[in-house]
Design an enzyme around this catalytic site. Structure first.
Site, PDB file in Angstrom:
ATOM      1  N   CYS A  55       0.823  -1.212   0.000  1.00 28.65           N
ATOM      2  CA  CYS A  55       0.000   0.000   0.000  1.00 28.65           C
ATOM      3  C   CYS A  55       0.862   1.270   0.000  1.00 28.65           C
ATOM      4  O   CYS A  55       1.589   1.531   0.960  1.00 28.65           O
ATOM      5  CB  CYS A  55      -0.914  -0.022   1.222  1.00 28.65           C
ATOM      6  SG  CYS A  55      -1.786   1.504   1.540  1.00 28.65           S
ATOM      7  N   CYS A  58       0.033   3.515   3.009  1.00 26.55           N
ATOM      8  CA  CYS A  58       0.630   2.986   4.243  1.00 26.55           C
ATOM      9  C   CYS A  58       2.104   3.354   4.325  1.00 26.55           C
ATOM     10  O   CYS A  58       2.605   3.718   5.393  1.00 26.55           O
ATOM     11  CB  CYS A  58       0.474   1.466   4.309  1.00 26.55           C
ATOM     12  SG  CYS A  58      -1.232   0.885   4.292  1.00 26.55           S
TER      13      CYS A  58
END
Length: 133
Positions: A55, A58
């Site tokens: 991600c 993230c």
């Protein structure tokens, strides 16, 4: 890898742990139900970080979280990382719809939640919600 290199890496890792302990840093750890419940019972400040290795959001949140975790303001905070891909039951338990979800608690009370936020100020506000009286 030779023995000398392994020893040097181990010494460096132990040094990083000692530094984190002595500087009053927040505790960052993988989520496990027993530790999370124990922290809630003690009315501790908690942040749950629902994360995925692939991600990009993230990855953008990670240095912000680590920087805040190193602040003495959050020395009592425990940050539990939940793997979005391998801990689906936990993701459902927290009602997270996607990775890059941050959920703040003061003990058993949820104080804040964000999804996909990469603003250092907003993530700090989420962290601060765990330590307010």
């Amino acid at each position: 890898m030779n023995t000398r290199m392994v020893s040097a890496l181990a010494a460096g890792f132990v040094g990083m742990i000692a530094l984190a302990t002595t500087t009053g840093a927040a505790e960052l750890k993988p989520y496990d139900k027993a530790s999370f419940q124990a922290a809630q019972q003690k009315n501790q400040p908690i942040v749950v970080d629902v994360w995925a290795s692939w991600c990009p959001t993230c990855k953008a949140q990670e240095p912000i979280i680590k920087n805040l975790a190193s602040s003495p303001d959050f020395s009592e905070l425990t940050i539990f990382r939940v793997d979005f891909d391998t801990q689906k039951d936990v993701v459902r338990t927290f009602g997270a719809q996607s990775q890059s979800t941050l959920i703040a608690f003061k003990g058993k009370t949820e104080t804040s939640r964000s999804v996909g936020d990469t603003s250092a100020q907003k993530i700090e506000a989420l962290f601060r919600s765990t330590v307010k009286n």
